[in-house]
Design a protein around this motif. Structure first.
Motif, PDB file in Angstrom:
ATOM      1  N   LEU A   9       7.565  -6.741  -1.100  1.00 47.02           N
ATOM      2  CA  LEU A   9       8.510  -5.731  -0.636  1.00 47.02           C
ATOM      3  C   LEU A   9       9.394  -6.270   0.482  1.00 47.02           C
ATOM      4  O   LEU A   9      10.586  -5.937   0.560  1.00 47.02           O
ATOM      5  N   VAL A  31       2.390   0.631   3.080  1.00 45.72           N
ATOM      6  CA  VAL A  31       2.959   0.962   1.776  1.00 45.72           C
ATOM      7  C   VAL A  31       2.169   2.165   1.264  1.00 45.72           C
ATOM      8  O   VAL A  31       0.968   2.070   1.019  1.00 45.72           O
ATOM      9  N   VAL A  51       7.715   3.077   2.468  1.00 45.30           N
ATOM     10  CA  VAL A  51       7.454   1.746   3.010  1.00 45.30           C
ATOM     11  C   VAL A  51       7.844   1.742   4.488  1.00 45.30           C
ATOM     12  O   VAL A  51       9.007   1.967   4.830  1.00 45.30           O
TER      13      VAL A  51
END
Length: 486
Positions: A9, A31, A51
């Motif tokens: 990510l 997350v 996130v």
């Protein structure tokens, strides 16, 4: 259960346009999977994540972003450009894509909104889909396609019918963009795109609003780009005055001024407004000075203007009252669209970076007016900077004339916008009377000139900080304005 590693990510975030922390050291600290939508008939599963990123620079802090992901068992060539990475999901390899670029994933949002049309709200997979009563019904077969050029959010067009804004940076509470559009839609305001619905969820007992769906304006042109085109056309032949040329923007600026005044009137009708006492004016003056003090630490070039800026703000401190209401909060030409039916105002989220609760506080409508006046000043500055970035050429003897025409264009646009705003303000305040009292426009402008000058100066200071941090070559635009306004 999470499906993708934080480091994947992190790599993805720095490749997006909407992630605001690309230039800062950060790490993904959390997350959180908050929703799952079933698209098994299309072979896709959709998971919505929050996130959280933590920053390790001197400013520190953290931000939370919404990241909807499409999960497939097999690679999807059609959306290969949106590929984020592969993940191990309960022992099987899952191919992960940005769901905003996946029309099958976006169809699940459309389906939820269609299902909510009868009851007003439905829940699916952890999300609540709301519809605004009396608005356009949606066809579940609408085809989704993402818009390019987005920055802080992501927008998806559904044919020529609707557009959905997916909020990327999210916080708990009512998003002003949804709140204001809902009320102005109920007010039948002709200066906004109708709100069709929105999507939200609950996180730790608090509501988080994730997306909104509006009427798609088929004939819309971006207001800032329209103004840029006007200046470019003017400067291609500077031999004529702005008024004589075919590139004068004064008429459009006047129509926009009237539209903004009418939106302000609609906001007064739908939200609380009040006139505060002298203490509120003194508090505002202190806040402006505090912003200046902070800005001086970031932009040393502001120092020559500091004394006059403090005098401008000091004049606010002695005002006897301060009228406040709900406002746009971040108004400029980039927040406007010109359609075949007139001007539309968009993006009522308010000033980026401020908490929702602060953005929803009543404020002076003259702050919005100041933002638009500064925006007209930015247009010729933007054109000039773009031209200096083009291939170098010999000095043109008409350069000084072009500079004067650009200043003339901005003066006319600002003047016509302000005059039309005040005239429309008189009309909205004298509803039920035959006409506004003689001299009323001059009185309104005179009574509010101190406040407007302070807001224009404050906006230029804000711009100087932004440009210093993000586009140092552009800092000349707000500094030139400060030389004129203080």
């Amino acid at each position: 259960m999470n499906v993708i590693a934080p480091e994947v990510l992190e790599d993805y975030l720095v490749r997006t346009r909407w992630f605001a922390g690309k230039s800062r050291p950060f790490r993904v600290s959390q997350v959180r999977r908050i929703a799952d939508l079933d698209g098994s008939d299309r072979g896709v599963r959709v998971a919505v994540f929050l996130v959280t990123v933590d920053y390790s620079d001197g400013e520190g802090g953290n931000e939370t972003y919404q990241v909807p992901l499409s999960l497939y068992d097999e690679p999807q060539e059609a959306i290969a450009h949106a590929f984020i990475g592969a993940a191990d999901e309960e022992g099987r390899i899952t191919h992960v894509y940005d769901a905003v670029h996946d029309r099958y994933a976006m169809a699940l949002w459309t389906s939820g909104l269609v299902a909510a049309e009868e009851s007003g709200v439905v829940e699916r997979g952890g999300l609540r889909f709301h519809r605004v009563p009396g608005t356009e019904p949606l066809d579940p077969r609408l085809r989704a396609s993402p818009l390019s050029g987005e920055q802080s959010n992501s927008s998806i067009r559904f044919d020529d019918i609707a557009i959905m804004k997916v909020f990327r940076k999210v916080t708990p509470g009512a998003n002003p963009d949804i709140e204001i559009h809902r009320e102005l839609t109920r007010e039948h305001s002709e200066h906004v795109a109708a709100l069709y619905g929105w999507v939200e969820t609950d996180v730790d007992g608090e509501t988080v609003q994730l997306a909104m769906v509006q009427e798609f304006l088929r004939t819309a042109s971006d207001g800032f780009e329209l103004a840029i085109g006007s200046v470019r056309s003017l400067l291609s032949d500077p031999s004529q005055s702005v008024e004589e040329s075919g590139a004068d923007f004064a008429g459009e600026a006047a129509r926009l001024g009237a539209a903004v005044a009418e939106v302000h009137a609609a906001l007064r009708a739908r939200f609380p407004s009040e006139t505060r006492d002298a203490a509120a004016a003194r508090s505002l003056a202190r806040a402006l000075e505090e912003r200046l003090d902070h800005a001086l630490g970031v932009v040393p070039e502001l120092a020559p203007f500091a004394e006059r800026l403090r005098a401008t703000y000091g004049a606010v401190a002695v005002l006897g009252s301060l009228a406040v209401q709900r406002v746009h909060g971040d108004l400029h030409l980039g927040q406007t669209l010109r359609t075949a039916h007139g001007w539309r105002i968009v993006d009522f989220e308010g000033e980026p970076g401020r908490p929702f609760a602060d953005r929803s506080l009543p404020d002076s409508p003259w702050r919005d007016v100041a933002g638009m006046l500064r925006s007209f000043d930015y247009v010729p500055g933007t054109v000039a900077l773009a031209q200096t970035g083009e291939e170098a050429s010999e000095p043109d003897p008409e350069d000084d004339l072009r500079a004067e025409r650009a200043r003339e264009w901005a003066r006319r646009a600002r003047g016509h916008f302000l005059d039309a705003y005040v005239a429309a303000l008189c009309r909205t305040e004298s509803v039920g009377a035959d006409a506004a009292a003689p001299g009323e426009e001059e009185r309104i402008l005179a009574d509010n000139r101190t406040l407007l000058d302070a807001y224009v100066a404050d906006k230029a200071v804000y711009e100087a900080v932004y440009e210093k941090r993000n586009r140092p070559a552009w800092i000349a635009i707000p500094l030139a304005a400060l030389a004129d306004v203080v």
